[in-house]
Design a protein around this motif. Sequence first.
Motif, mmCIF file in Angstrom:
data_model
loop_
_atom_site.group_PDB
_atom_site.id
_atom_site.type_symbol
_atom_site.label_atom_id
_atom_site.label_comp_id
_atom_site.label_asym_id
_atom_site.label_seq_id
_atom_site.Cartn_x
_atom_site.Cartn_y
_atom_site.Cartn_z
ATOM 1 N N LEU A 59 20.868 9.428 1.293
ATOM 2 C CA LEU A 59 19.811 9.014 0.380
ATOM 3 C C LEU A 59 20.409 8.781 -0.997
ATOM 4 N N LEU A 60 20.174 7.601 -1.545
ATOM 5 C CA LEU A 60 20.695 7.285 -2.877
ATOM 6 C C LEU A 60 19.679 7.644 -3.954
ATOM 7 N N PHE A 86 19.027 9.730 15.304
ATOM 8 C CA PHE A 86 19.188 10.598 14.142
ATOM 9 C C PHE A 86 18.113 11.682 14.157
ATOM 10 N N CYS A 87 18.522 12.899 13.906
ATOM 11 C CA CYS A 87 17.525 13.906 13.578
ATOM 12 C C CYS A 87 17.457 14.020 12.062
ATOM 13 N N ALA A 88 16.318 14.474 11.584
ATOM 14 C CA ALA A 88 16.124 14.609 10.140
ATOM 15 C C ALA A 88 15.171 15.763 9.882
ATOM 16 N N GLU A 89 15.340 16.396 8.748
ATOM 17 C CA GLU A 89 14.462 17.497 8.385
ATOM 18 C C GLU A 89 13.816 17.218 7.034
ATOM 19 N N ARG A 90 12.608 17.743 6.909
ATOM 20 C CA ARG A 90 11.902 17.683 5.638
ATOM 21 C C ARG A 90 11.703 19.121 5.153
ATOM 22 N N LEU A 91 12.069 19.361 3.900
ATOM 23 C CA LEU A 91 11.903 20.687 3.318
ATOM 24 C C LEU A 91 10.545 20.785 2.642
ATOM 25 N N PRO A 92 10.053 21.988 2.408
ATOM 26 C CA PRO A 92 8.729 22.152 1.803
ATOM 27 C C PRO A 92 8.612 21.432 0.465
ATOM 28 N N GLY A 93 7.562 20.682 0.307
ATOM 29 C CA GLY A 93 7.302 20.003 -0.954
ATOM 30 C C GLY A 93 8.163 18.798 -1.219
ATOM 31 N N ALA A 94 9.027 18.464 -0.313
ATOM 32 C CA ALA A 94 9.964 17.350 -0.536
ATOM 33 C C ALA A 94 9.469 16.090 0.144
ATOM 34 N N ASN A 95 9.588 14.969 -0.565
ATOM 35 C CA ASN A 95 9.217 13.690 0.013
ATOM 36 C C ASN A 95 10.379 13.070 0.770
ATOM 37 N N ILE A 108 12.300 9.550 -8.774
ATOM 38 C CA ILE A 108 12.082 10.985 -8.673
ATOM 39 C C ILE A 108 13.405 11.730 -8.514
ATOM 40 N N ASP A 109 14.274 11.211 -7.673
ATOM 41 C CA ASP A 109 15.538 11.892 -7.402
ATOM 42 C C ASP A 109 16.619 10.841 -7.244
ATOM 43 N N GLY A 152 0.791 -1.223 0.000
ATOM 44 C CA GLY A 152 0.000 0.000 0.000
ATOM 45 C C GLY A 152 0.822 1.271 0.000
ATOM 46 N N HIS A 153 2.088 1.159 0.350
ATOM 47 C CA HIS A 153 2.955 2.333 0.302
ATOM 48 C C HIS A 153 3.310 2.665 -1.138
ATOM 49 N N ASN A 154 3.441 3.960 -1.431
ATOM 50 C CA ASN A 154 3.700 4.359 -2.811
ATOM 51 C C ASN A 154 5.026 5.095 -2.985
ATOM 52 N N SER A 155 5.778 5.239 -1.902
ATOM 53 C CA SER A 155 7.108 5.853 -2.015
ATOM 54 C C SER A 155 8.141 4.876 -1.466
ATOM 55 N N LEU A 156 9.268 4.791 -2.154
ATOM 56 C CA LEU A 156 10.324 3.875 -1.729
ATOM 57 C C LEU A 156 11.658 4.590 -1.813
#
Lengths: 116, 111
Positions: free
Chosen positions: A45-46, B88-97, A55-56, A28-32
């Motif tokens: 992140l690779l 670990f700390c982590a941040e999410r930026l606007p619009g970023a997954n 995506i990236d 059900g998850h859509n991001s990996l």
Amino acid sequence: DAGVIQSPRHEVTEMGQEVTLRCKPISGHNSLFWYRQTMMRGLELLIYFNNNVPIDDSGMPEDRFSAKMPNASFSTLKIQPSEPRDSAVYFCASSLRTSGTFGEQFFGPGTRLTVL
Amino acid sequence: GEDVEQSLFLSVREGDSSVINCTYTDSSSTYLYWYKQEPGAGLQLLTYIFSNMDMKQDQRLTVLLNKKDKHLSLRIADTQTGDSAIYFCAERLPGANNLFFGTGTRLTVIP
């Protein structure tokens, strides 16, 4: 749910060999996401996919690394040819992204890769 | 990528409070997270805070956010040996997954 499943848990190979790491995200998850963890560089992140589409991939170290997601329940990270500096723990994570929110990332147990 | 920094090691005695610190560079972060990694395991989300909040408490965990100084902290009250792990700390930026993770802080709890 069994959570994110990664295989193998440990891989030891010789320099120059091809290595394939596998990941099954939570149903059900859509991001990996594929991450690499080393003592020197921490957690990097690779690449990540949304709805099976990359995506990236800016974190992929070089052309020796490739990742695919042929369907929503399976992804691979391939290294060909492998080098000793690729030795690391590789994590896969998945999440559910909706139109309004980015969901929590759930991590797999990781694959510890050693390249001799 | 973004710079998210943490001190590498922290040792505390069992029963004391632990404070793990994190600094980040991008003031537009929307969410900030704390993950815990136990030996041989993947990361597990502990808690998170939205950027318009200053504090969030969840049982033994207290998260403090100072947006002006771009400083995030995690306080663990009554630290137990089972809290020994890498945080670990982590941040999410606007619009970023995707998330940007810090280097991780290895917490050792001394019995």
